[in-house]
Structure formats: structure tokens, C-alpha cells
Design a protein around this motif. Structure first.
Motif, short mmCIF file in Angstrom:
data_model
loop_
_atom_site.label_atom_id
_atom_site.label_comp_id
_atom_site.label_asym_id
_atom_site.label_seq_id
_atom_site.Cartn_x
_atom_site.Cartn_y
_atom_site.Cartn_z
N ALA A 55 -31.40 -60.91 6.33
CA ALA A 55 -30.36 -60.51 7.28
C ALA A 55 -28.97 -60.41 6.65
O ALA A 55 -27.97 -60.70 7.28
CB ALA A 55 -30.34 -61.44 8.48
N ILE A 56 -28.92 -60.04 5.38
CA ILE A 56 -27.65 -59.76 4.72
C ILE A 56 -27.39 -58.27 4.94
O ILE A 56 -28.13 -57.43 4.46
CB ILE A 56 -27.70 -60.07 3.20
CG1 ILE A 56 -28.16 -61.50 2.93
CG2 ILE A 56 -26.35 -59.77 2.56
CD1 ILE A 56 -27.25 -62.58 3.45
N ARG A 57 -26.35 -57.98 5.71
CA ARG A 57 -26.06 -56.59 6.05
C ARG A 57 -25.46 -55.87 4.85
O ARG A 57 -24.53 -56.36 4.22
CB ARG A 57 -25.12 -56.53 7.23
CG ARG A 57 -25.79 -57.03 8.51
CD ARG A 57 -24.94 -56.84 9.71
NE ARG A 57 -24.48 -55.45 9.75
CZ ARG A 57 -23.59 -55.00 10.59
NH1 ARG A 57 -23.05 -55.81 11.46
NH2 ARG A 57 -23.21 -53.75 10.57
N VAL A 58 -26.03 -54.71 4.59
CA VAL A 58 -25.54 -53.87 3.50
C VAL A 58 -25.16 -52.52 4.09
O VAL A 58 -26.04 -51.79 4.55
CB VAL A 58 -26.62 -53.68 2.41
CG1 VAL A 58 -26.08 -52.83 1.27
CG2 VAL A 58 -27.13 -55.01 1.90
N PRO A 59 -23.88 -52.20 4.13
CA PRO A 59 -23.49 -50.88 4.62
C PRO A 59 -24.17 -49.78 3.82
O PRO A 59 -24.38 -49.92 2.61
CB PRO A 59 -21.97 -50.85 4.42
CG PRO A 59 -21.56 -52.29 4.33
CD PRO A 59 -22.73 -53.01 3.72
N ALA A 60 -24.51 -48.69 4.48
CA ALA A 60 -25.24 -47.60 3.82
C ALA A 60 -24.48 -47.08 2.60
O ALA A 60 -25.09 -46.71 1.60
CB ALA A 60 -25.49 -46.47 4.81
N ALA A 61 -23.16 -47.05 2.67
CA ALA A 61 -22.36 -46.52 1.56
C ALA A 61 -22.08 -47.55 0.47
O ALA A 61 -21.46 -47.23 -0.54
CB ALA A 61 -21.04 -45.98 2.10
N SER A 62 -22.55 -48.79 0.65
CA SER A 62 -22.27 -49.84 -0.32
C SER A 62 -22.93 -49.56 -1.66
O SER A 62 -24.11 -49.21 -1.73
CB SER A 62 -22.75 -51.19 0.22
OG SER A 62 -22.54 -52.20 -0.75
N LYS A 63 -22.16 -49.75 -2.72
CA LYS A 63 -22.67 -49.58 -4.07
C LYS A 63 -23.12 -50.90 -4.69
O LYS A 63 -23.60 -50.92 -5.81
CB LYS A 63 -21.59 -48.94 -4.95
CG LYS A 63 -21.20 -47.55 -4.51
CD LYS A 63 -20.10 -46.99 -5.37
CE LYS A 63 -19.68 -45.63 -4.87
NZ LYS A 63 -18.56 -45.10 -5.62
N VAL A 64 -22.96 -51.99 -3.96
CA VAL A 64 -23.27 -53.32 -4.50
C VAL A 64 -24.72 -53.43 -4.96
O VAL A 64 -24.98 -53.86 -6.09
CB VAL A 64 -22.88 -54.44 -3.52
CG1 VAL A 64 -23.33 -55.79 -4.03
CG2 VAL A 64 -21.38 -54.42 -3.27
N PRO A 65 -25.72 -53.03 -4.14
CA PRO A 65 -27.11 -53.13 -4.64
C PRO A 65 -27.36 -52.28 -5.89
O PRO A 65 -28.07 -52.71 -6.79
CB PRO A 65 -27.95 -52.65 -3.45
CG PRO A 65 -27.10 -52.93 -2.26
CD PRO A 65 -25.69 -52.65 -2.72
N ALA A 66 -26.75 -51.10 -5.96
CA ALA A 66 -26.91 -50.26 -7.16
C ALA A 66 -26.29 -50.93 -8.38
O ALA A 66 -26.86 -50.89 -9.47
CB ALA A 66 -26.29 -48.88 -6.93
N GLU A 67 -25.12 -51.56 -8.18
CA GLU A 67 -24.48 -52.26 -9.29
C GLU A 67 -25.31 -53.46 -9.74
O GLU A 67 -25.44 -53.72 -10.93
CB GLU A 67 -23.07 -52.70 -8.89
CG GLU A 67 -22.11 -51.53 -8.70
CD GLU A 67 -20.79 -51.94 -8.07
OE1 GLU A 67 -20.66 -53.09 -7.60
OE2 GLU A 67 -19.89 -51.09 -8.03
N MET A 68 -25.88 -54.19 -8.76
CA MET A 68 -26.74 -55.32 -9.12
C MET A 68 -27.95 -54.84 -9.90
O MET A 68 -28.31 -55.43 -10.92
CB MET A 68 -27.18 -56.08 -7.86
CG MET A 68 -26.12 -56.97 -7.28
SD MET A 68 -26.79 -58.14 -6.08
CE MET A 68 -26.59 -57.22 -4.58
N ALA A 69 -28.56 -53.74 -9.45
CA ALA A 69 -29.73 -53.19 -10.15
C ALA A 69 -29.35 -52.75 -11.56
O ALA A 69 -30.08 -53.02 -12.53
CB ALA A 69 -30.33 -52.03 -9.36
N ALA A 70 -28.21 -52.09 -11.69
CA ALA A 70 -27.76 -51.63 -13.01
C ALA A 70 -27.49 -52.79 -13.96
O ALA A 70 -27.67 -52.66 -15.16
CB ALA A 70 -26.50 -50.77 -12.86
N ASN A 71 -27.09 -53.93 -13.39
CA ASN A 71 -26.83 -55.12 -14.21
C ASN A 71 -28.07 -55.99 -14.38
O ASN A 71 -27.99 -57.08 -14.94
CB ASN A 71 -25.68 -55.94 -13.60
CG ASN A 71 -24.36 -55.31 -13.90
OD1 ASN A 71 -23.97 -55.17 -15.05
ND2 ASN A 71 -23.66 -54.87 -12.87
N GLY A 72 -29.20 -55.53 -13.89
CA GLY A 72 -30.45 -56.23 -14.11
C GLY A 72 -30.64 -57.49 -13.29
O GLY A 72 -31.38 -58.39 -13.70
#
Length: 168
Positions: A55-72
Motif C-alpha cells: 500500500a505504498i502509493r506510487v503516482p503514475a508519473a513517478s520516476k522513483v521505481p525506475a531510478e531504484m531499478a536502474a540502481n539495482g
């Protein structure tokens, strides 16, 4: 009732670490790979799913998950950061949702604490200090904490031994 600015996670992440004008608290130069060699896109989808499950809300436009993935960032690191974030909310008595940028800041703090713990194990930092760093390293190694009746020095020795085994 939560005081303004009172939220701080283990490792020192604060809401100011999560400002919209900053890249969201991600460790630089981390060398962790996605599960099974996943691409960054599929790792991002997996991280988004884990965030949604908790239940951690992630706005659709948020780049945070992409940045986390890019940082492994691994799923285990993310789950640990979410757990720590939610525990901190409970300690504060707050029912406010945890922002995804705060979770990212906790990931950064935990990674930094693990690095300091490794430095302490290797003798590059004063090992007699920094119990929180040893605890962060222990969590990373799958050790839940000191055993009942175990002294601080025994705990530190057990973490050192586990770290040496994982380095082999």
C-alpha cells in the motif's frame, strides 16, 4: 499526533531527503543485479508490484521505481525499507501513508549503513562504535539481531563471521 518534521528512519533518512526537487535517495554506484538478470523494465515492474502490495502509493508519473531499478535495488532491499518505514510511522503514531520517495531514502540510508558496517568489519572504521551499522549489515546478511543473552561483542563476532562466509 505527529509533529511536523518528526519523522526520521533508521539510518537517518528524513522527509527533507525526499523533496520533489531532489533525486529520490538512491545509492550511487551500487553493484546489485536484478533477480535472474532481469531487465531494468521488468525489475521496475516488480518493484512497483511490491510497493503496491504494501500500500505504498506510487503516482503514475513517478520516476522513483525506475531510478531504484536502474540502481539495482533488490526486492529484499525494498521490502526491508518498506518494513522500516512502516515501523517508523507506527512509532510516530502516524496514520499518514508512507511516500515512495521516503522509502527510497530509507533504501539509501540502509545501503550507506551496510557499507559502514562492512568497513567496520574490515577494520577501516572503529569497530567498537557504530552498532547500528553492524545491525544494518546483519539485516542484509539475514541475521535478525542479537540472540537472547548474546553480548554485543558476540553479536559483532557473529556478524563478522557471516560477512566473511558471504564474501567467499
Amino acid at each position: 499526533m505527529r509533529r511536523s518534521g518528526g519523522l526520521a528512519a533508521p539510518g537517518g533518512a528524513t522527509p527533507t531527503d525526499c523533496g520533489d526537487d531532489e533525486r529520490a535517495g538512491l545509492a550511487e554506484n551500487e553493484s546489485t543485479a536484478g533477480a535472474g538478470g532481469d531487465s531494468a523494465e521488468s525489475l521496475e515492474a516488480t518493484l512497483r508490484r511490491v510497493l503496491a502490495e504494501r500500500a505504498i502509493r506510487v503516482p503514475a508519473a513517478s520516476k522513483v521505481p525506475a531510478e531504484m531499478a536502474a540502481n539495482g535495488v533488490t526486492v529484499a532491499e525494498l521490502r526491508s525499507a518498506i518494513k522500516l518505514s512502516l515501523e517508523e510511522r507506527e512509532k510516530q503514531g502516524s496514520f499518514q501513508p508512507v511516500p515512495v520517495k521516503y522509502v527510497a531514502a530509507v533504501v539509501k540510508s540502509e545501503r550507506a549503513a551496510v557499507r559502514r558496517g562492512v568497513e567496520r568489519v574490515r577494520g577501516r572504521r572503529d569497530a567498537a562504535r557504530g552498532l547500528a551499522d553492524f545491525e544494518a549489515l546483519a539485516r542484509k546478511l539475514g541475521i535478525s539481531g542479537a540472540r537472547p543473552g548474546e553480548s554485543e561483542e558476540q553479536f559483532r563476532a557473529r556478524v563478522r563471521a557471516a560477512h566473511e562466509r558471504s564474501a567467499e
